[in-house]
Write an enzyme that holds these catalytic residues in place. Structure first.
Site, PDB file in Angstrom:
ATOM      1  N   GLY A  35      71.842  30.215  82.564  1.00  0.00           N
ATOM      2  CA  GLY A  35      70.876  29.087  83.325  1.00  0.00           C
ATOM      3  C   GLY A  35      70.011  29.033  83.741  1.00  0.00           C
ATOM      4  O   GLY A  35      68.788  28.665  82.681  1.00  0.00           O
ATOM      5  N   PRO A  42      66.270  35.399  97.118  1.00  0.00           N
ATOM      6  CA  PRO A  42      67.699  35.516  97.113  1.00  0.00           C
ATOM      7  C   PRO A  42      68.536  35.685  97.878  1.00  0.00           C
ATOM      8  O   PRO A  42      69.725  35.527  98.562  1.00  0.00           O
ATOM      9  CB  PRO A  42      66.514  37.393  98.560  1.00  0.00           C
ATOM     10  CG  PRO A  42      65.284  37.244  97.825  1.00  0.00           C
ATOM     11  CD  PRO A  42      64.774  35.609  97.424  1.00  0.00           C
ATOM     12  N   GLN A  57      75.425  33.504  95.483  1.00  0.00           N
ATOM     13  CA  GLN A  57      76.689  34.169  94.170  1.00  0.00           C
ATOM     14  C   GLN A  57      76.945  35.128  94.434  1.00  0.00           C
ATOM     15  O   GLN A  57      77.841  34.660  93.958  1.00  0.00           O
ATOM     16  CB  GLN A  57      75.724  33.637  92.914  1.00  0.00           C
ATOM     17  CG  GLN A  57      75.055  32.102  92.889  1.00  0.00           C
ATOM     18  CD  GLN A  57      76.396  30.993  92.465  1.00  0.00           C
ATOM     19  OE1 GLN A  57      76.773  31.481  91.520  1.00  0.00           O
ATOM     20  NE2 GLN A  57      76.760  30.457  93.943  1.00  0.00           N
ATOM     21  N   GLU A 100      78.491  35.359  87.620  1.00  0.00           N
ATOM     22  CA  GLU A 100      79.161  35.412  86.840  1.00  0.00           C
ATOM     23  C   GLU A 100      79.214  37.004  87.159  1.00  0.00           C
ATOM     24  O   GLU A 100      80.634  37.544  87.968  1.00  0.00           O
ATOM     25  CB  GLU A 100      79.661  35.370  85.198  1.00  0.00           C
ATOM     26  CG  GLU A 100      79.931  34.440  85.567  1.00  0.00           C
ATOM     27  CD  GLU A 100      79.841  33.294  83.878  1.00  0.00           C
ATOM     28  OE1 GLU A 100      80.894  33.536  83.514  1.00  0.00           O
ATOM     29  OE2 GLU A 100      78.413  33.597  83.493  1.00  0.00           O
TER      30      GLU A 100
END
Length: 710
Positions: free
Chosen positions: A509, A593, A599, A665
């Site tokens: 994305g 950051p 994430q 991911e």
């Protein structure tokens, strides 16, 4: 009125931590999600799902239900509008579930058989629960195993290099083990919701999705509409992880809105989501490693089995993990699939890499034990110079830098390699490590940047911020490129009218959208540098990255990481506690950051959850889930999450014009293996089957004498 604007160079926007630009709206409730927005004359749809695992709908007894208070319609296969699911969409041929209510077949428990629409959601639910559906039931099969007789190998799923049998025979050390992972679910905090209505001949959808253009294009094809007549908006998304694409609730909302000529909203319940939005397939993976006495790999074989539905093929590509990771003289990896009477699995955070890394990284730990080589040294010894299978040059590969810095911070040098020797009262303590990787993916995207007459800038891009902080990252990228402060940039996303753009998936994305936004902002800044007034309507520049992406040099581009975990195991109760985790990553250019670390830590928490908690179980008799809710499906809660640190090393690729690799991911990849390897180090017992439940710990026992004597 016209205004002249001057851009003052601003440095440090990218790479400096900023809170989310929509953060205040979210914590105060001003940010409204798809199920929150009010509409005049809004009707509500409630799904009715099949209670049999295979068969046909004999009848839908809707007469009594249509007479209940507030009920407006009961849609089913006998009266629903027709759709055309015979098309090729963004991700190929769609799952036939999009052809909802087009026939009487029932391919799995939880298949939609009716939609009750009423004035209120309470009335719709009451009527839906009263609806009687009769079935002609047929025998079903929901039992997954690697030895299932109907297992097959999809086209293009096998990769080979060298003579595997010869290299295994010549190896001094051989690991040959099977590893399994269970069915797992996305469990996003926000359930799937969509509102549909017709507005002056145009279909408007307010949705929670991972790509508004994607959903608009698919709905246009399904309902044979002019793509320009479908408008999809998705401003705020409360988690997705791969599950929020084109689903039945959007399609049924359109059907009902068309029949009733009024807005209709359909929201899934948590239990319905377990059947209708996809999940991660269970896997059974056989890994064979052959190595010299010093741990150098001669052979690497990875066979991965997963399931799919009988109506649509989805492959959990676990065997792809090792194809880019380690050098070996011979390589073979293959993904195999079995069709069962179950819903179709789908993409779920790090599809393939998450379960695949558990198997391969656990096997490497076993090889390290057998060869007497430190687990980090073993991985360094098998570091490839080029793509192990493809032979392509790497874009940038800083895995060893992650291990070097991670080992220093984690205190790896002080680790006693012997299992079962470290104790803390009643707890056995161990540490483990594992590698992480995820491919760098990019899709062509468009973006528009407008210099407004008041000196601000408006960015329009069909991005989807599913909780990653993408809206903030795009703000920073635009501000830095324009040379202005971030408070002068307004980023608008989630609207299909903004034009084609990448979906939020595959960690592509921010890389894809950021490329388009940066290109448009750069062109606009050059125009503004020529001087002149800005007219009232502003000056807009639009970008399209299709040509630039097509010109990228072919490389193996990946993000990498080194995962570390420390666990404590009570062999009396079987309890496993993760005490600390550290992840060091090589993930390209880090835009923000603060949200990047968020994430990465989130992915690591999910990896902990994968290792110890998550497991969906199917009842063979009914074909349905046992405990399809948050009481029955366990995942890590706050009390399960220890000190988790995530950081990164410098990771630049001189041949990459963007430098952003994606971080959504990679945080989960390798995390479960690091925990499992730490459990072995604590107890001396290998756990090759996830999750590592207390009963499995008790069954494995604690071989170390020190543990038995404690």
């Amino acid at each position: 009125m016209t205004t002249t604007t001057t851009s003052v160079p601003v440095t440090g926007a990218v790479g400096t931590s900023y809170t989310r630009v929509e953060g205040v709206d979210k914590v105060t409730g001003a940010a409204r999600y798809a199920g929150d927005v009010p509409f005049a004359e809004l009707a509500h749809g409630w799904l009715v799902l099949s209670t049999v695992a295979r068969g046909r709908v004999r009848s839908v007894e809707s007469d009594a239900v249509r007479g209940m208070p507030g009920v407006l319609a009961v849609l089913h296969h006998g009266n629903a509008p027709r759709v055309d699911g015979d098309y090729i969409g963004m991700l190929g041929k769609p799952d036939p579930i999009v052809e909802v209510f087009q026939h009487d077949r029932v391919p799995f428990v939880g298949w939609p058989v009716a939609l009750v629409v009423a004035e209120t959601s309470e009335q719709a639910r009451e009527a839906a629960e009263a609806l009687v559906v009769h079935y002609d039931e047929e025998p079903h099969d929901v039992t997954f195993s690697s030895g299932h007789p109907d297992t097959y190998t999809p086209e293009g799923s096998e990769v080979e290099k060298g003579d595997l049998a010869a290299e295994l025979a010549a190896s001094a050390h051989v690991v040959d083990e099977e590893y399994t992972t269970p069915e797992e679910h996305h469990s996003s905090m926000e359930p799937h919701a969509a509102m549909a209505r017709w507005d002056n001949g145009r279909l408007e959808i307010l949705d929670s999705n991972q790509g508004s253009v994607w959903v608009a294009q698919e709905l246009a094809k399904l309902f044979s509409l002019d793509p320009a007549s479908v408008h999809v908006r998705s401003e705020h998304v409360g988690g997705a992880f791969g599950s929020k694409g084109v689903r039945v609730h959007q399609i049924l909302a359109v059907m009902a809105a068309t029949l009733l000529d009024r807005p209709v909203r359909v929201v899934m319940t948590r239990r319905q989501m377990f059947s209708l939005v996809g999940y991660r397939s269970p896997t059974a993976q056989r890994v064979r490693l052959g190595a010299d006495t010093d741990g150098r790999l001669r052979a690497l074989e990875h066979q991965a089995h997963s399931l799919t539905s009988k109506v649509h093929e989805f492959v959990e590509g676990s065997a792809g993990f090792a194809r880019s990771m380690y050098a070996s003289d011979a390589h073979r990896s293959v993904n195999r699939v079995v069709r069962l009477d179950v819903p179709t699995p789908t993409f779920m955070r790090a599809p393939g890499e998450a379960p695949g890394s558990f198997a391969v990284e656990s096997a490497l730990d076993e090889l390290a034990e057998r060869s007497g080589v430190d687990p980090i040294a073993l991985r360094a010894r098998n570091e490839p110079d080029v793509g192990p299978v493809s032979g392509l040059q790497f874009g940038s590969r800083n895995l060893l830098a992650c291990y070097e810095e991670g080992a220093r911070r984690f205190g790896w040098a002080d680790r006693d390699p012997r299992p079962g020797v470290r104790r803390d009262g009643r707890w056995l303590v161990g540490t483990g490590t594992a590698s992480a990787t995820f491919p760098v993916v990019v899709m062509p995207s468009t973006a528009a940047v407008t210099a407004e007459a008041d000196g601000t800038f408006t960015v329009r891009v069909t991005a989807s911020d599913v909780g990653t902080g993408a809206r903030t990252a795009l703000t920073l990228l635009a501000a830095e490129t324009l040379g202005v402060s971030r408070d002068r940039v307004d980023v608008r996303i989630g609207d299909s009218d903004f034009g084609p753009a990448a979906i939020s998936g595959g960690s592509m994305g921010t890389r894809s959208w950021g490329w388009a936004v940066t290109a448009a902002a750069k062109d606009l800044r050059e125009q503004l540098a020529l001087g002149g007034d800005i007219p009232p309507q502003g000056i807009t520049v639009r970008s399209d990255t299709s040509a630039a992406i097509g010109a990228l040099a072919q490389r193996e581009r990946y993000a990498y990481g080194a995962q570390f975990a420390e666990v404590a195991v009570d062999v009396t109760t079987g309890e496993v506690r993760v005490r600390r985790m550290l992840g060091m990553f090589a993930a390209g250019r880090i835009v923000n950051p603060l949200t990047a670390r968020n994430q990465l830590v989130g992915g690591m928490v999910w990896g902990l959850s994968m290792a110890l908690h998550e497991e969906a179980v199917r009842d063979r008799a009914t074909g349905g889930h046992v405990g399809a809710d948050f009481a029955g499906y366990h995942f890590a809660a706050n009390a399960d999450v220890p000190l988790i640190e995530a950081d990164w090393v410098d990771d630049t690729d001189p041949d990459d014009p963007v430098g952003i690799k994606g971080i959504g991911e990679i945080g989960i990849v390798g995390a479960a293996a690091a925990v499992a390897n730490a459990v072995w180090h604590a107890t001396g017992a290998r756990h090759r089957h996830l999750p590592i439940r207390p009963d499995r710990v008790l069954s494995a026992g604690a071989p170390a004498a020190e543990a038995r004597d404690a």
